[in-house]
Design a protein around this motif. Structure first.
Motif, PDB file in Angstrom:
ATOM      1  N   ALA A   1      72.489 -33.343  10.510  1.00 43.65           N
ATOM      2  CA  ALA A   1      71.083 -34.097  10.456  1.00 43.65           C
ATOM      3  C   ALA A   1      70.358 -33.653   9.402  1.00 43.65           C
ATOM      4  O   ALA A   1      68.976 -33.885   9.187  1.00 43.65           O
ATOM      5  CB  ALA A   1      70.353 -33.575  11.782  1.00 43.65           C
ATOM      6  N   PHE A   2      70.535 -32.856   8.479  1.00 41.61           N
ATOM      7  CA  PHE A   2      69.718 -32.327   7.280  1.00 41.61           C
ATOM      8  C   PHE A   2      70.085 -32.933   6.095  1.00 41.61           C
ATOM      9  O   PHE A   2      71.272 -32.924   5.673  1.00 41.61           O
ATOM     10  CB  PHE A   2      69.833 -30.666   7.249  1.00 41.61           C
TER      11      PHE A   2
ATOM     12  N   ARG B   1      77.486 -24.830   1.381  1.00 49.58           N
ATOM     13  CA  ARG B   1      78.024 -23.408   1.330  1.00 49.58           C
ATOM     14  C   ARG B   1      77.884 -22.501   2.576  1.00 49.58           C
ATOM     15  O   ARG B   1      78.202 -21.268   2.384  1.00 49.58           O
ATOM     16  CB  ARG B   1      77.499 -22.790   0.026  1.00 49.58           C
TER      17      ARG B   1
ATOM     18  N   LYS C   1      76.659 -27.346   9.041  1.00 44.02           N
ATOM     19  CA  LYS C   1      77.412 -27.737  10.672  1.00 44.02           C
ATOM     20  C   LYS C   1      76.673 -28.588  11.499  1.00 44.02           C
ATOM     21  O   LYS C   1      77.170 -29.113  12.200  1.00 44.02           O
ATOM     22  CB  LYS C   1      78.291 -26.688  11.100  1.00 44.02           C
ATOM     23  N   ALA C   2      75.413 -28.026  11.372  1.00 47.73           N
ATOM     24  CA  ALA C   2      74.399 -28.512  12.124  1.00 47.73           C
ATOM     25  C   ALA C   2      73.936 -29.829  11.996  1.00 47.73           C
ATOM     26  O   ALA C   2      73.480 -30.579  12.964  1.00 47.73           O
ATOM     27  CB  ALA C   2      73.146 -27.686  12.359  1.00 47.73           C
TER      28      ALA C   2
ATOM     29  N   ASP D   1      69.356 -19.625   3.534  1.00 47.46           N
ATOM     30  CA  ASP D   1      70.589 -20.248   4.336  1.00 47.46           C
ATOM     31  C   ASP D   1      70.153 -21.906   4.267  1.00 47.46           C
ATOM     32  O   ASP D   1      71.220 -22.502   4.402  1.00 47.46           O
ATOM     33  CB  ASP D   1      70.206 -19.727   5.814  1.00 47.46           C
ATOM     34  N   GLU D   2      69.044 -22.337   4.396  1.00 43.04           N
ATOM     35  CA  GLU D   2      68.908 -23.779   4.287  1.00 43.04           C
ATOM     36  C   GLU D   2      69.435 -24.248   2.913  1.00 43.04           C
ATOM     37  O   GLU D   2      70.135 -25.327   3.078  1.00 43.04           O
ATOM     38  CB  GLU D   2      67.486 -24.005   4.536  1.00 43.04           C
TER      39      GLU D   2
ATOM     40  N   SER E   1      77.105 -22.326   7.089  1.00 44.13           N
ATOM     41  CA  SER E   1      77.225 -22.946   8.554  1.00 44.13           C
ATOM     42  C   SER E   1      76.076 -23.838   8.759  1.00 44.13           C
ATOM     43  O   SER E   1      76.166 -24.627   9.485  1.00 44.13           O
ATOM     44  CB  SER E   1      77.105 -21.856   9.660  1.00 44.13           C
ATOM     45  N   ALA E   2      74.927 -23.890   8.220  1.00 42.63           N
ATOM     46  CA  ALA E   2      73.754 -24.765   8.429  1.00 42.63           C
ATOM     47  C   ALA E   2      74.297 -26.173   8.279  1.00 42.63           C
ATOM     48  O   ALA E   2      73.581 -26.922   9.082  1.00 42.63           O
ATOM     49  CB  ALA E   2      72.485 -24.274   7.566  1.00 42.63           C
TER      50      ALA E   2
END
Lengths: 283, 157
Positions: free
Chosen positions: B147-148, B139, B144-145, B131-132, B141-142
């Motif tokens: 900051a990464f 690719r 969307k968070a 996921d990460e 939803s991550a």
């Protein structure tokens, strides 16, 4: 495309599109099928779109806010309330673009405020600073063996001790005994998924309720350990699902749930084996 | 009354080809009073960390750097057993290859997030890594968070 990339979308199983109901089983599919097979057919097999209720809309957007917050805690991002509410607002808007919301006479701004209040309450609660290490956020798990169909689930949060946590937005203070009963299949499915994914015995599942009352409350419920009877029961129900879907046995189950069903028009046209023709007529 | 203290310091570092190595040093010591514990712990921590850091920079044998054995295709030893499912393994390798991600950085991410290298991730951990990686490559939803920091793409050979 892999199974994870294919069905994992926006923090949940993407079951909004038509799909092979025998490709996998999830707690959501199973519960839908057991509630009303015809509704399951319209919703999960044909993928007929129904307007989202305000409760569903708020619930999904709050979920997106929680996802942001927990991912940020886990991966070292921005855990501020402002960033979390921004994620919530963004998700709320995106969901409205994806599909219509039937506000049923409710005020849209009030609905948005409700979700924000709920998130604020969570962020101000002890649960937001749970000292247990995070092992997974929106963890997509798939179990291939030991069941008639692959079992798939996306766990909201997994904490140290292999504890699956699921967030529920609810209208009023939950009656915990009822909730445990209502969510038994889901938590038993998570137990099996965690067992397979880690090779270890999972911890007791936890449900976190976020009440949408004027003064929102955050309630945590630790469920009793999953029993062998519950596991056998889940497996037996998956057998029922696989058998019913294989035979395309989709009949209506008139009852209380018809009151808030979005498929009553299509359902009214159902006449035994002419289900597909009836759907065509209704569409 | 004396107080016995047992302390250890461990560090795990990612290496190429999804391998890693780790080293730990343990030490037993004694202080006379409870009030001395804090200062002693601080001193021993510095001592152990320095000792580990001085040694762990020597990785010894590094998979993929062997002179005699032919390097596997794409530099990845697919025959090595992984703890996650075959599908997860295939997806990780695919995302890394398609996005030209730095394998050492991916390995380091796994160690940072889960405490061990990619090959040792169980299915739950592999799901989190996938996921990460998908998020970092835009690719899932991550992203969307926010900051990464996205991975830098590996330079083409």
């Amino acid at each position: 495309m892999s199974a994870q990339a294919a069905v994992f979308h926006s923090g949940s199983l993407d079951e909004s599109k038509p799909g092979d109901p025998l490709a996998y089983i999830s707690a959501s599919r199973l519960k839908s099928f057991l509630t009303c097979r015809l509704r399951f057919f319209y919703e999960k097999v044909l993928g007929l779109k129904a307007p989202a209720s305000p409760a569903l809309q708020i619930g999904k957007a709050v979920h997106a806010g929680l996802q942001h917050f927990n991912l940020a805690r886990w991966r070292g991002g921005d855990t501020s309330p402002a960033a979390t509410l921004q994620a919530y607002d963004k998700a709320y808007g995106e969901l409205e673009v994806q599909g219509p919301v039937d506000y049923e006479g409710k005020d849209r701004t009030e609905c948005i405020d409700t979700g924000q209040r709920v998130l604020d309450a969570y962020l101000g609660s002890d649960l937001a600073s749970d000292p247990r290490r995070i092992l997974g956020v929106e963890a997509y798990l798939r179990r291939e063996e030991g069941l008639p169909l692959p079992l798939v689930g996306v766990l909201d949060l997994v904490l140290e001790g292999n504890v699956p946590v699921d967030f529920k937005t609810v209208a009023s203070t939950p009656v915990l005994e009822d909730e445990a009963w209502q969510n038994e299949l889901q938590l038993t499915a998570y137990h099996l998924l965690m067992q397979d994914a880690t090779g270890e015995e999972p911890g007791q599942g936890e449900l976190v309720y976020l009440t949408k009352t004027k003064a929102p409350k955050i309630v945590k419920q630790v469920l009793p350990p999953v029993t062998q009877v519950q596991i056998d029961r889940l497996k037996a129900l998956i057998d029922v699902y696989a058998d019913g879907v294989s035979r395309e046995d989709y009949h209506p189950s008139p009852g209380m749930s018809c009151r808030w069903c979005s498929y009553r028009t299509q359902c009214a046209a159902w006449a035994g084996s002419k289900v597909r023709k009836a759907v065509g007529m209704a569409a | 009354m004396s107080v016995n203290l047992e302390m250890s310091y461990a560090k795990k570092v990612g290496l190429p080809e999804y391998s890693s190595h780790n080293f730990s040093v343990s030490l037993k010591t004694e202080v006379a009073r409870l009030e001395d514990v804090s200062g002693e712990v601080e001193r021993v921590y510095r001592l152990l960390q320095t000792a580990v850091d001085e040694q762990i920079v020597n990785p010894g044998f590094v998979p993929g750097h062997e002179q005699s054995a032919p390097a596997p295709k794409n530099g990845v030893d697919d025959s090595k057993p992984w703890k996650c499912s075959d599908k997860q393994k295939a997806l990780i390798l695919k995302v890394v290859a398609e996005n030209k991600l730095d394998r050492v950085e991916v390995e380091q991410l796994a160690v940072t997030r889960f405490g061990h290298g990619v090959a040792l991730l169980n299915k739950l951990e592999a799901s989190g890594l996938i996921d990460e990686l998908l998020g970092k490559t835009g690719r899932s939803s991550a992203k969307k968070a926010g900051a990464f920091r996205p991975f830098e793409q590996r330079r083409a050979a």
